[in-house]
Design an enzyme around this catalytic site. Structure first.
Site, PDB file in Angstrom:
ATOM      1  N   ASP A 206     -28.498   2.306  11.037  1.00 39.79           N
ATOM      2  CA  ASP A 206     -28.949   1.079  11.218  1.00 39.79           C
ATOM      3  C   ASP A 206     -30.107   0.865  12.323  1.00 39.79           C
ATOM      4  OD1 ASP A 206     -28.152  -1.991  10.316  1.00 39.79           O
ATOM      5  OD2 ASP A 206     -27.882  -1.843  12.579  1.00 39.79           O
ATOM      6  N   GLU A 275     -32.796   3.129   8.521  1.00 44.48           N
ATOM      7  CA  GLU A 275     -33.564   2.308   8.314  1.00 44.48           C
ATOM      8  C   GLU A 275     -34.807   1.982   9.218  1.00 44.48           C
ATOM      9  OE1 GLU A 275     -32.625  -2.800   8.007  1.00 44.48           O
ATOM     10  OE2 GLU A 275     -31.522  -1.581   9.473  1.00 44.48           O
TER      11      GLU A 275
HETATM   12  C1  GLC Z   1     -29.880  -3.974   9.779  1.00 48.16           C
HETATM   13  C2  GLC Z   1     -28.825  -4.546   8.811  1.00 48.16           C
HETATM   14  C3  GLC Z   1     -28.490  -6.025   8.974  1.00 48.16           C
HETATM   15  C4  GLC Z   1     -28.051  -6.288  10.140  1.00 48.16           C
HETATM   16  C5  GLC Z   1     -28.848  -5.715  11.376  1.00 48.16           C
HETATM   17  C6  GLC Z   1     -28.398  -5.946  12.763  1.00 48.16           C
HETATM   18  O1  GLC Z   1     -30.919  -4.654   9.633  1.00 48.16           O
HETATM   19  O2  GLC Z   1     -29.260  -3.974   7.594  1.00 48.16           O
HETATM   20  O3  GLC Z   1     -27.645  -6.269   7.747  1.00 48.16           O
HETATM   21  O4  GLC Z   1     -27.861  -7.993  10.226  1.00 48.16           O
HETATM   22  O5  GLC Z   1     -29.365  -4.586  11.182  1.00 48.16           O
HETATM   23  O6  GLC Z   1     -27.304  -4.678  12.739  1.00 48.16           O
END
Ligand code: GLC
Length: 547
Positions: A206, A275
């Site tokens: 994440d 991500e």
């Molecule tokens: C990422 C996740 C999202 C979350 C954020 C904070 O973007 O995909 O859903 O709110 O991280 O953890």
């Protein structure tokens, strides 16, 4: 373009399916999905649909301020979702069906209720003080610098009790961990080991680009451009995010993550995906590592922010292909739990074209649950809003509930997601009588049938799961076409991004057989690529082998 890798691994040739556990299948009647519910539906994933891996959004103990992305214990399962034994059973049952399991790893922040943070905030001298990012107020008493939280407002929160601010890149209930403290890295690597030993095949990291910031905490400069490669995030977009994320030291951390995963890969390959919200693709690609020794799959969000037009989509794909080095492997997503659904963004007819695109591009596709049915965003009445992002920047539509609604299994009340008498945690779409697994399974023209056929073709043909990618020059045409080739296999994919029919001339194409069309059930037709007509919203795959 397209460098064939020496060996093909599950995370390269396979298709990943993202499950938002709250919304997939409720097994105990509380209106919220759970791990046992997912286990019950594995045959759907492995056999009916035919995907290769599932990525589970967080199921760890959490006060659910950010629905599981605020974790209080990285080494357990929240009772809403079940138990560690349920997780072990899910892994065993998935592996028995040759499905790989990817879990979410949330390294940037914990919940404010995590015992580490509770200790850290208890006093300036606490042994865990340096596990989080604490700074003195600026001389005027305000926040230490101008950094903003992604969902809106300052990224700093004053802790009255100790007189310092802590950093939170997201909600104030999600304090950022201090990855410059080696003890934090040790503890978080123990988390990776814990799940690797329980058999997981990979991680989706994440906010992977977020964990290391400027050590001098310099102010971000303003962003005066109006061009956004991604949806507007409100106030957050007023700055260039050069100092609050992506410090170059980050790459050494991911090299160590990769090393750790490699040490578990002798029995079977483990994968690190992350991500990475960066739209300068050479910078994005740096997360593969100079020696390709960091993330296997930095997730690429190029197809999410792009206007749904052939030229723009082709530009994204060609840019990605342009930064791939031998041995690196592309990947694409059309949607996830943070983004409006593709069938809402592009419309139902174009969602079919989009699915064909996603499943025929070179690289690993991730399919968001329900997109294989054509699920759309669900309007959420004010009294049922769950996501706090809806409220941090009101009116901007940052709330993510519409794309997180329950999976639509059948036409019964609550659509087979939870018992009829239960109240689902988010409303179920009004279109669930038409858009659901049961109904679509029996309909050869449905989105589900299209997705299943695409997945089958992709699996059968090395050109589609491994082959090279070559775009076709189509001048000003509002269509996008490309070749996928491997050995003696050659497929043309041609996609009409408009609601009008389009004539294409594919240079040196010759004749081939129509393998699949998004609009024409009559496959196996012989087609002449010098005079190819695509009907409105038609995407097609033409097989050129043995012509
Ligand atoms: C990422 C996740 C999202 C979350 C954020 C904070 O973007 O995909 O859903 O709110 O991280 O953890």
């Amino acid at each position: 373009m397209g460098h064939r890798s020496e060996t093909s691994l599950w995370w390269q040739t396979g298709v990943i399916y993202q499950i938002y556990p709250r919304s997939f299948q409720d097994s105990n009647g509380d209106g919220t999905g759970d791990l046992n519910g997912i286990t019950q539906r594995l045959d759907y994933l492995a056999e009916t649909l035919g995907v290769d891996a599932i990525w589970l959004s967080p199921f760890y103990p959490s006060p659910m301020k950010d629905f599981g992305y605020d974790i209080t214990n990285y080494l357990d399962v929240d009772p809403i979702f079940g138990t560690l034994e349920d997780f072990d059973r899910l892994v065993a049952e998935a592996h028995a069906r040759d499905l790989q399991i990817i879990v979410d790893f949330v390294p940037n922040h914990t919940s404010e209720e995590h015992p580490w943070f509770q200790e850290s905030r208890s006093s300036r001298g606490n042994q865990r003080r340096e596990w989080y990012v604490w700074r003195d107020p600026s001389p005027d008493g305000g926040p230490p610098n101008n950094w903003l939280a992604v969902p809106g407002g300052s990224a700093w929160e004053l802790d009255e009790h100790t007189g310092q601010y802590y950093l939170h890149s997201f909600l104030k209930e999600q304090p950022d961990l201090n990855w410059r403290n080696p003890l934090v890295e040790d503890a978080m690597f123990d988390v990776l080991r814990f799940w690797l030993e329980r058999g997981v095949d990979g991680f989706r990291i994440d906010m992977a680009q977020r964990i290391l910031k400027d050590p001098d905490f310099r102010d971000n400069p303003p962003d005066t451009s109006s061009d956004r490669p991604y949806k507007s995030l409100g106030r957050y977009d007023s700055q260039l995010h050069v100092y609050d994320q992506g410090h170059p030291d980050i790459h050494a951390v991911y090299r160590r993550v990769r090393h750790l995963l490699d040490s578990y890969s002798s029995s079977r390959p483990r994968m690190a995906g992350g991500e990475i919200h960066i739209f300068d693709y050479s910078q994005w690609a740096s997360y593969y590592g100079i020696e390709l020794d960091e993330l296997h799959l930095p997730f690429n969000f190029g197809l999410i922010g792009v206007p749904w037009e052939a030229a723009a989509v082709r530009r994204v794909v060609d840019s990605i292909e342009g930064v791939m080095r031998p041995g690196s492997w592309p990947n694409y997503v059309l949607g996830n739990h943070d983004e409006h659904r593709i069938a809402t963004r592009a419309g139902e007819a174009q969602a079919r074209v989009a699915m064909m695109l996603l499943l025929t591009l070179r690289g690993t596709p991730t399919v968001y649950y329900g997109d294989e049915l054509g699920m759309t965003d669900v309007p959420i009445p004010a009294e049922r809003i769950q996501d706090p992002w809806e409220r941090t920047e009101p009116g901007l539509g940052l709330g993510r509930d519409p794309e997180r609604t329950p999976m639509q299994w059948d036409a019964s009340p609550n659509s087979g997601f939870c018992p009829p008498e239960a109240r689902p945690w988010l409303p179920i779409s009004e279109n669930c009588g038409r858009v659901n697994v049961q109904q679509e399974y029996d309909d050869a023209g449905s989105m589900l049938s299209l997705a299943r056929t695409l997945l089958t073709l992709r699996r059968q043909h090395p050109s589609l799961h491994l082959g090279s990618y070559h775009p076709v020059e189509l001048g000003e045409s509002p269509c996008f076409a490309y070749w996928r080739e491997e050995g003696d296999e050659r497929h043309l994919v041609a996609l009409n991004f408009t609601g009008e029919s389009q004539n294409l001339h594919i240079p040196n194409g010759g004749g081939g057989r129509l393998r699949l069309s998004t609009t024409n059930p009559d496959s196996d037709l012989v087609v002449d690529l010098a005079r190819l007509t695509l009907s409105p919203n038609e995407g097609c795959i033409v097989d050129l082998r043995g012509r």
